[in-house]
Design a protein around this motif. Structure first.
Motif, PDB file in Angstrom:
ATOM      1  N   ARG A  96     -23.373  11.091  29.657  1.00 43.52           N
ATOM      2  CA  ARG A  96     -22.874  10.676  28.349  1.00 43.52           C
ATOM      3  C   ARG A  96     -21.538  11.331  28.003  1.00 43.52           C
ATOM      4  NH1 ARG A  96     -26.694  12.696  24.460  1.00 43.52           N
ATOM      5  NH2 ARG A  96     -25.405  11.582  22.943  1.00 43.52           N
ATOM      6  N   ARG A  97     -21.079  12.273  28.831  1.00 42.10           N
ATOM      7  CA  ARG A  97     -19.845  13.022  28.605  1.00 42.10           C
ATOM      8  C   ARG A  97     -19.893  13.725  27.253  1.00 42.10           C
ATOM      9  NH1 ARG A  97     -15.072  10.461  28.169  1.00 42.10           N
ATOM     10  NH2 ARG A  97     -15.973   8.491  27.498  1.00 42.10           N
ATOM     11  N   THR A  98     -21.074  14.210  26.897  1.00 37.45           N
ATOM     12  CA  THR A  98     -21.287  14.775  25.567  1.00 37.45           C
ATOM     13  C   THR A  98     -21.840  16.192  25.676  1.00 37.45           C
ATOM     14  OG1 THR A  98     -21.754  12.570  24.660  1.00 37.45           O
ATOM     15  CG2 THR A  98     -22.519  14.480  23.390  1.00 37.45           C
ATOM     16  N   VAL A  99     -21.226  17.094  24.926  1.00 40.77           N
ATOM     17  CA  VAL A  99     -21.765  18.440  24.760  1.00 40.77           C
ATOM     18  C   VAL A  99     -22.114  18.595  23.284  1.00 40.77           C
ATOM     19  CG1 VAL A  99     -21.422  20.907  25.077  1.00 40.77           C
ATOM     20  CG2 VAL A  99     -20.234  19.292  26.578  1.00 40.77           C
ATOM     21  N   GLN A 100     -23.387  18.823  22.998  1.00 35.57           N
ATOM     22  CA  GLN A 100     -23.785  19.048  21.614  1.00 35.57           C
ATOM     23  C   GLN A 100     -23.770  20.546  21.329  1.00 35.57           C
ATOM     24  OE1 GLN A 100     -27.387  16.732  20.566  1.00 35.57           O
ATOM     25  NE2 GLN A 100     -25.898  15.384  19.581  1.00 35.57           N
ATOM     26  N   LEU A 101     -23.004  20.914  20.304  1.00 37.60           N
ATOM     27  CA  LEU A 101     -22.854  22.311  19.904  1.00 37.60           C
ATOM     28  C   LEU A 101     -23.566  22.521  18.579  1.00 37.60           C
ATOM     29  CD1 LEU A 101     -19.041  22.840  20.636  1.00 37.60           C
ATOM     30  CD2 LEU A 101     -20.978  23.121  22.184  1.00 37.60           C
ATOM     31  N   THR A 102     -24.330  23.595  18.492  1.00 32.82           N
ATOM     32  CA  THR A 102     -25.062  23.914  17.268  1.00 32.82           C
ATOM     33  C   THR A 102     -24.705  25.329  16.825  1.00 32.82           C
ATOM     34  OG1 THR A 102     -26.906  22.471  17.895  1.00 32.82           O
ATOM     35  CG2 THR A 102     -27.346  24.147  16.222  1.00 32.82           C
ATOM     36  N   GLY A 103     -24.459  25.472  15.533  1.00 35.72           N
ATOM     37  CA  GLY A 103     -24.131  26.790  15.010  1.00 35.72           C
ATOM     38  C   GLY A 103     -23.973  26.751  13.507  1.00 35.72           C
ATOM     39  N   THR A 104     -23.575  27.850  12.932  1.00 39.07           N
ATOM     40  CA  THR A 104     -23.408  27.920  11.482  1.00 39.07           C
ATOM     41  C   THR A 104     -22.115  27.216  11.075  1.00 39.07           C
ATOM     42  OG1 THR A 104     -22.155  29.988  11.530  1.00 39.07           O
ATOM     43  CG2 THR A 104     -24.575  30.156  11.446  1.00 39.07           C
ATOM     44  N   VAL A 105     -22.080  26.845   9.807  1.00 39.36           N
ATOM     45  CA  VAL A 105     -20.865  26.238   9.264  1.00 39.36           C
ATOM     46  C   VAL A 105     -19.686  27.192   9.416  1.00 39.36           C
ATOM     47  CG1 VAL A 105     -19.767  25.584   7.075  1.00 39.36           C
ATOM     48  CG2 VAL A 105     -22.003  24.637   7.696  1.00 39.36           C
ATOM     49  N   ALA A 106     -19.912  28.468   9.204  1.00 36.60           N
ATOM     50  CA  ALA A 106     -18.821  29.453   9.325  1.00 36.60           C
ATOM     51  C   ALA A 106     -18.250  29.446  10.730  1.00 36.60           C
ATOM     52  CB  ALA A 106     -19.330  30.847   8.958  1.00 36.60           C
ATOM     53  N   ASP A 107     -19.121  29.435  11.739  1.00 39.29           N
ATOM     54  CA  ASP A 107     -18.637  29.438  13.121  1.00 39.29           C
ATOM     55  C   ASP A 107     -17.974  28.112  13.485  1.00 39.29           C
ATOM     56  OD1 ASP A 107     -19.341  32.057  13.713  1.00 39.29           O
ATOM     57  OD2 ASP A 107     -21.372  31.517  14.340  1.00 39.29           O
ATOM     58  N   MET A 108     -18.497  27.007  12.978  1.00 39.75           N
ATOM     59  CA  MET A 108     -17.885  25.704  13.250  1.00 39.75           C
ATOM     60  C   MET A 108     -16.497  25.624  12.629  1.00 39.75           C
ATOM     61  SD  MET A 108     -19.755  23.568  15.069  1.00 39.75           S
ATOM     62  CE  MET A 108     -21.467  23.380  15.620  1.00 39.75           C
ATOM     63  N   GLN A 109     -16.341  26.146  11.429  1.00 37.39           N
ATOM     64  CA  GLN A 109     -15.034  26.110  10.774  1.00 37.39           C
ATOM     65  C   GLN A 109     -14.019  26.928  11.558  1.00 37.39           C
ATOM     66  OE1 GLN A 109     -15.929  25.348   6.054  1.00 37.39           O
ATOM     67  NE2 GLN A 109     -16.181  27.433   6.788  1.00 37.39           N
ATOM     68  N   ARG A 110     -14.447  28.067  12.075  1.00 36.52           N
ATOM     69  CA  ARG A 110     -13.541  28.885  12.896  1.00 36.52           C
ATOM     70  C   ARG A 110     -13.231  28.196  14.215  1.00 36.52           C
ATOM     71  NH1 ARG A 110     -14.330  33.408  15.196  1.00 36.52           N
ATOM     72  NH2 ARG A 110     -16.607  33.179  15.420  1.00 36.52           N
ATOM     73  N   ALA A 111     -14.242  27.591  14.819  1.00 41.98           N
ATOM     74  CA  ALA A 111     -14.067  26.976  16.136  1.00 41.98           C
ATOM     75  C   ALA A 111     -13.101  25.808  16.090  1.00 41.98           C
ATOM     76  CB  ALA A 111     -15.414  26.529  16.690  1.00 41.98           C
TER      77      ALA A 111
END
Length: 542
Positions: A96-111
Motif C-alpha cells: 500500500r506504500r503506507t506507513v501509519q504513524l501514531t503518537g501524541t498531538v505534540a509530537d505530531m506537530q513537531r514532526a
C-alpha cells in the motif's frame, strides 16, 4: 561528519499539502489537547513508476507489483527512522506504500511543523483542522508523497437521493414485478439487456463506504423478496471505521443501495464493504486496503462518495489517483459516481467535476432518467430534476487531470479529462426500490450507477474467466457503437447531451449483450506483463 538529525535539517513544504484558512479565520477554533493520540498515514514513493501507457493492455501479477512497484525500501527506512526520532510508533505496509504513524498531538506537530486546532462545524461536530503547509526535513522530500490524517474534517458526501414521493413502508417486501415508475435493480438490468439467469459466481465486488452500515436482516428480506439468493456480505474495518447504522436518511441509505444494486445485478458475487472514516485519510486507506486485499481479492471496486476536485488537497488527490492506478495495473476496475448536483457539483459558482470520478484511472458513472417496461426502453434522457430539487447528474471537464489518451478523439475534452465515461438510471423519480433499516424506499443518484456498472462488469468477469480491469481504452474505442445507448436529449446545467460522448452521460448507458461481447473478447486478449528486473535503490540517510 555525523549525519544531521531530522530535527536539525532545514524544512520545506510538502508539495500539494497546503490547506487554506478556514472561513472567518481561527476565531472559532481551539488548540487540540497536546497529549491526545492520533494516527496519520504517510504515503511513500514507489520502487519504480507504473507504465501508464500499458494500463488496459497488460497487467501485473501481485508478485510482479510487489517486486517492481511497491514502496521503495529506502523510503520506508527513512520514514521509520523519522518516526523513531519523534517518538512515533510506526506500522508499514509496502504494497500500500503506507506507513501509519501514531503518537501524541505534540509530537505530531513537531514532526510535521503544523498546528492542530479543533473547529466546530455548522452541524455541531468538532473536527481537527490545520492550515498552511506540512513541512518535512529536506531528506524526506521526494521520499514522502502525502501525509494524511492530521486534519480529519469530512472529505466527501454520498451521491444518493431518496425520492420524495416514495412511500416508506416498514413491513412490505419489494416485489420483483412491481409496476410503477421505479424499478428493482433486476428490472433496470433487464431494460439494459442483461441476459436472464446471468451470474457472477466467483467474483468479489468491493464497496467503499465512509459512514453508515447494513443490517443482515434487511439484506435477507430484500433478496428473498426478489427471489434471488441472499449474497454473502462481509464488513472490513479500515482506520477503525465501523458498520454502524445511522438511519435510513443517513449514510445507511448509501450502504444499502450499493449492496442491493450490486448484488442483485450480479447474483453469486461476494460483497465486501470497506468501512472507513469520512476523511481524506480514511478514503484513501480504504481504497488501498481493497486494492491490496489478498484475502478477498476484489475484481471490481465501486465508490459512491466524492466531492468537488478543488475541495481536495493536491497531495490527497494524487495519492487516491495513484491507488486507482495500482488497481488498474493489477486488473481491478474502479468505478465512481459522478455526483448528483449537476455541472456545478454543488459549488456556488462555476463548473466543477467530482473526484474521485475525475481520476483518469476511474470509470466515472453519470445519470439518466429511464422509463420502460419489461425489456423495452421507452425513453432515456439526461437526469436533471433540479427544478424539483431532486438533483442532476454531475459531469464536465476536469481542471486538474489532463485529457487521457483514450479521450483524444473528443474535442470537448481537449482542455482536460472529461466526466463521466458511462451512465445509467439515476433519477430518483425513476429510481431503485431498496430496503433500508426496515423501510422500503425508492432511491436514485449516481450512487446507484456505480454499483450497477460494477455488477455488470462482475458478470463479464465471471463469463470471461478473467477480469476486464482498466476498461476505459476499450470503451472509448467502441464510442458510438451498439455497446451503448447513446443519450442525446437533456442537460445537466452547463452541458448538453448530443451524439457520441457528452459531459452529461458520457458514452451512454449499457447495451449489455453487446457490451459483454466487447469486453469479454478484449479481456481474453489482455496479457500479463513479463517480469522486469527491479532497480536497486540506495539507502536513504537520516
Amino acid at each position: 561528519m555525523p549525519k544531521l538529525t531530522f530535527a536539525a535539517q532545514a524544512r520545506t513544504a510538502l508539495s500539494g499539502s497546503q490547506r487554506p484558512p478556514l472561513p472567518g479565520g481561527q476565531q472559532d477554533t481551539k488548540p487540540v489537547r497536546s497529549s491526545a493520540q492520533i494516527t496519520v498515514s504517510v504515503i511513500v514513493r514507489r520502487k519504480q513508476p507504473l507504465n501508464a501507457n500499458a494500463l488496459g493492455e497488460q497487467r501485473l501479477t501481485r508478485a510482479q507489483y510487489k517486486a517492481q512497484h511497491s514502496a521503495d525500501p529506502a523510503a520506508l527506512k527513512a520514514v521509520l527512522a523519522f518516526a523513531k526520532e519523534f517518538n512515533l510508533s510506526a506500522e508499514a505496509d509496502a504494497a500500500r506504500r503506507t506507513v501509519q504513524l501514531t503518537g501524541t498531538v505534540a509530537d505530531m506537530q513537531r514532526a510535521f511543523d503544523v498546528k492542530l486546532r479543533h473547529h466546530a462545524a455548522a452541524n455541531g461536530e468538532i473536527y481537527r483542522v490545520r492550515q498552511g503547509d506540512i513541512c518535512l526535513p529536506e531528506s524526506l522530500q521526494g521520499i514522502v508523497e502525502a501525509v494524511l490524517g492530521l486534519d480529519n474534517r469530512p472529505q466527501a458526501k454520498p451521491h444518493f437521493r431518496i425520492h420524495k414521493g416514495a412511500a416508506q413502508t416498514p413491513d412490505a417486501i419489494v416485489h420483483p414485478r412491481a409496476t410503477n415508475t421505479s424499478f428493482t435493480p433486476v428490472q433496470v438490468a433487464q431494460l439494459y439487456g442483461l441476459p436472464p439467469n446471468s451470474r457472477a459466481t466467483g467474483q468479489t465486488i468491493a464497496l467503499i463506504e465512509l459512514g453508515g452500515g447494513f443490517k443482515t436482516a434487511d439484506i435477507k428480506a430484500y433478496f428473498q423478496g426478489l427471489n434471488l439468493p441472499v449474497p454473502t456480505v462481509t464488513a472490513v474495518s479500515v482506520d477503525k471505521g465501523k458498520n454502524k447504522s445511522d438511519g435510513p436518511n443517513g449514510a445507511d441509505g448509501e450502504v444499502m443501495l450499493d449492496i442491493e444494486v450490486a448484488a442483485a445485478v450480479a447474483p453469486g458475487a461476494k460483497i465486501v464493504v470497506y468501512f472507513a472514516p469520512n476523511t481524506d485519510q480514511g478514503f484513501i486507506d480504504a481504497i488501498t486496503t481493497a486494492v491490496h486485499d489478498t484475502a478477498n481479492k476484489p475484481s471490481v471496486i465501486s465508490i459512491s462518495w466524492g466531492g468537488p476536485e478543488d475541495s481536495w488537497t493536491a497531495q490527497a488527490r494524487n495519492a487516491l489517483d495513484q491507488a486507482c492506478q495500482s488497481a488498474a495495473a493489477l486488473g481491478i476496475t474502479v468505478l465512481a459516481a459522478a455526483g448528483d448536483s449537476g455541472s456545478s457539483d454543488g459549488e456556488s459558482s462555476g463548473n466543477h467535476v467530482d473526484f474521485p470520478a475525475s481520476s483518469p484511472h476511474v470509470l466515472a458513472c453519470g445519470g439518466t432518467k429511464l422509463t420502460g417496461s419489461g425489456t423495452t426502453i421507452q425513453s432515456e434522457v439526461v437526469w436533471n430534476e433540479t427544478a424539483a430539487n431532486e438533483g442532476a447528474t454531475g459531469g464536465g471537464i476536469s481542471t486538474v487531470f489532463a485529457q487521457p489518451s483514450w479521450q483524444a478523439g473528443i474535442a470537448a475534452t481537449k482542455s482536460g479529462r472529461g466526466v463521466p465515461d458511462v451512465s445509467g438510471n439515476a433519477d430518483p423519480a425513476t429510481g431503485y426500490q431498496v430496503r433500508v433499516d426496515g423501510q422500503n424506499l425508492v432511491i436514485g443518484g449516481t450512487s446507484a450507477v456505480a454499483p450497477l456498472w460494477a455488477g455488470l462488469l462482475a458478470v463479464v468477469n465471471a463469463q470471461s474467466k478473467t477480469t476486464v480491469g482498466f476498461v476505459q481504452p476499450r470503451l472509448y474505442a467502441a464510442n458510438g457503437s451498439s455497446s451503448f445507448h447513446d443519450i442525446t436529449s437533456g442537460n445537466n446545467g452547463a452541458f448538453k447531451a448530443g451524439p457520441g460522448w457528452d459531459a452529461c452521460t458520457g458514452l451512454g448507458s449499457p447495451n449489455v449483450p453487446n457490451l459483454i461481447t466487447l469486453l469479454a473478447q478484449s479481456a481474453s486478449t489482455t496479457k500479463p506483463t513479463k517480469p522486469k528486473p527491479t532497480r536497486k535503490t540506495s539507502a536513504a540517510t537520516s
